[in-house]
Design a protein around this motif. Structure first.
Motif, PDB file in Angstrom:
ATOM      1  N   TYR A  30     -24.111  -1.190  -3.290  1.00 17.59           N
ATOM      2  CA  TYR A  30     -25.250  -1.442  -4.171  1.00 17.59           C
ATOM      3  C   TYR A  30     -24.752  -1.884  -5.549  1.00 17.59           C
ATOM      4  CZ  TYR A  30     -29.569  -0.938  -6.762  1.00 17.59           C
ATOM      5  OH  TYR A  30     -30.663  -1.195  -7.550  1.00 17.59           O
ATOM      6  N   SER A  31     -25.439  -2.848  -6.125  1.00 18.91           N
ATOM      7  CA  SER A  31     -25.089  -3.371  -7.444  1.00 18.91           C
ATOM      8  C   SER A  31     -26.179  -2.980  -8.436  1.00 18.91           C
ATOM      9  CB  SER A  31     -24.979  -4.892  -7.375  1.00 18.91           C
ATOM     10  OG  SER A  31     -24.703  -5.416  -8.650  1.00 18.91           O
ATOM     11  N   THR A  32     -25.765  -2.517  -9.605  1.00 26.33           N
ATOM     12  CA  THR A  32     -26.721  -2.134 -10.636  1.00 26.33           C
ATOM     13  C   THR A  32     -26.268  -2.692 -11.980  1.00 26.33           C
ATOM     14  OG1 THR A  32     -28.003  -0.287 -11.531  1.00 26.33           O
ATOM     15  CG2 THR A  32     -25.655   0.090 -11.189  1.00 26.33           C
ATOM     16  N   MET A  64     -15.127  -4.139  -3.553  1.00 29.12           N
ATOM     17  CA  MET A  64     -16.440  -3.529  -3.616  1.00 29.12           C
ATOM     18  C   MET A  64     -16.355  -2.309  -4.538  1.00 29.12           C
ATOM     19  SD  MET A  64     -18.763  -1.860  -0.563  1.00 29.12           S
ATOM     20  CE  MET A  64     -17.459  -0.927   0.158  1.00 29.12           C
TER      21      MET A  64
END
Length: 73
Positions: free
Chosen positions: A46-48, A1
């Protein structure tokens, strides 16, 4: 992660600049939506998009490794 160190960088910027820097300030300066920045700061995992990482590195004048850390799940 991947773990974002956004809050740490924000605190360092505040200390170095000698003034409060808000998520809204960062949003205005980078063009990144305020809600996206809030999720980067507060939502675990969180993925950006890489464009946002690029903009944040430019804003904080840092390397990607200063902003993002790999954490084993």
């Amino acid at each position: 992660m991947l773990k974002f160190k956004f809050k740490q960088l924000l605190a360092e910027k505040e200390f170095n600049d000698g003034q409060v820097v808000t998520i809204t300030d960062v949003a205005k300066a980078t063009g990144i939506n305020r809600m996206t920045l809030s999720k980067i700061a507060n939502k675990r995992g969180y993925s950006t998009v890489t464009d946002n990482i690029d903009k944040l590195c430019a804003y904080f004048e840092c390397e990607v490794g200063d902003l993002v850390e790999y954490v084993k799940e």
